[in-house]
Scaffold this motif. Structure first.
Motif, mmCIF file in Angstrom:
data_model
loop_
_atom_site.group_PDB
_atom_site.id
_atom_site.type_symbol
_atom_site.label_atom_id
_atom_site.label_comp_id
_atom_site.label_asym_id
_atom_site.label_seq_id
_atom_site.Cartn_x
_atom_site.Cartn_y
_atom_site.Cartn_z
ATOM 1 N N UNK A 245 0.963 -1.393 -0.028
ATOM 2 C CA UNK A 245 -0.098 0.042 0.022
ATOM 3 C C UNK A 245 0.876 1.341 -0.001
ATOM 4 N N UNK A 246 0.215 2.225 0.197
ATOM 5 C CA UNK A 246 1.025 3.594 -0.214
ATOM 6 C C UNK A 246 2.371 4.033 0.668
ATOM 7 N N UNK A 247 2.423 3.451 2.211
ATOM 8 C CA UNK A 247 3.757 3.548 2.921
ATOM 9 C C UNK A 247 4.759 2.815 2.467
ATOM 10 N N UNK A 248 4.748 1.512 2.366
ATOM 11 C CA UNK A 248 5.685 0.673 1.774
ATOM 12 C C UNK A 248 6.202 1.077 0.523
ATOM 13 N N UNK A 249 5.429 1.438 -0.371
ATOM 14 C CA UNK A 249 5.322 1.984 -1.752
ATOM 15 C C UNK A 249 6.218 3.222 -1.734
ATOM 16 N N UNK A 250 6.007 4.059 -1.090
ATOM 17 C CA UNK A 250 6.657 5.191 -0.885
ATOM 18 C C UNK A 250 8.137 4.990 -0.488
ATOM 19 N N UNK A 251 8.218 4.134 0.688
ATOM 20 C CA UNK A 251 9.701 3.755 1.086
ATOM 21 C C UNK A 251 10.425 3.063 0.033
ATOM 22 N N UNK B 137 14.701 3.489 -4.129
ATOM 23 C CA UNK B 137 15.410 3.414 -5.461
ATOM 24 C C UNK B 137 15.807 4.580 -5.844
ATOM 25 N N UNK B 138 15.367 5.762 -5.409
ATOM 26 C CA UNK B 138 15.760 7.197 -5.870
ATOM 27 C C UNK B 138 16.953 7.523 -5.367
ATOM 28 N N UNK B 139 17.287 6.901 -4.369
ATOM 29 C CA UNK B 139 18.706 7.201 -3.490
ATOM 30 C C UNK B 139 19.752 6.210 -4.209
ATOM 31 N N UNK B 140 19.489 5.309 -4.718
ATOM 32 C CA UNK B 140 20.273 4.217 -5.466
ATOM 33 C C UNK B 140 20.719 4.857 -6.754
ATOM 34 N N UNK B 141 21.928 4.747 -7.172
ATOM 35 C CA UNK B 141 22.682 5.501 -8.397
ATOM 36 C C UNK B 141 22.080 4.519 -9.756
ATOM 37 N N UNK B 142 21.679 3.134 -9.606
ATOM 38 C CA UNK B 142 21.303 2.641 -10.826
ATOM 39 C C UNK B 142 19.622 2.290 -10.687
#
Length: 87
Positions: free
Chosen positions: A15-21, A26-31
């Protein structure tokens, strides 16, 4: 390509909370990091809407994957922990 096969055990699925995490990680990962469903659907984990549209539920099995990098294993471990928390 490093991968993790994960059975979702998070209450109420993705749901929204785990997806946001997941997206934050993913956005913090370089690939790019992808999620593949059993039916073969593949989404980029940088998009909240793409992941939410999958309607992932508790008990669904998914595969997380990313390009090889020094922190690939740790980001996949962190994401697996979001979808299948212990305890």
């Amino acid at each position: 390509m490093p991968t993790r096969r994960v059975t979702i055990t998070a209450a109420h699925g993705a749901h929204a909370r785990p997806v946001a995490e997941l997206v934050r990680l993913a956005l913090e990962h370089p690939a790019p990091v992808s999620l593949t469903t059993p039916d073969g659907s593949v989404v980029d984990l940088s998009s909240v809407l793409s992941v939410m549209e999958l309607g992932l539920a508790e008990g669904d099995e998914v595969v997380l994957g990313t390009a090889s990098s020094p922190d690939a294993e740790s980001v996949l471990d962190a994401m697996a922990g979001v979808l299948a928390p212990h305890g």
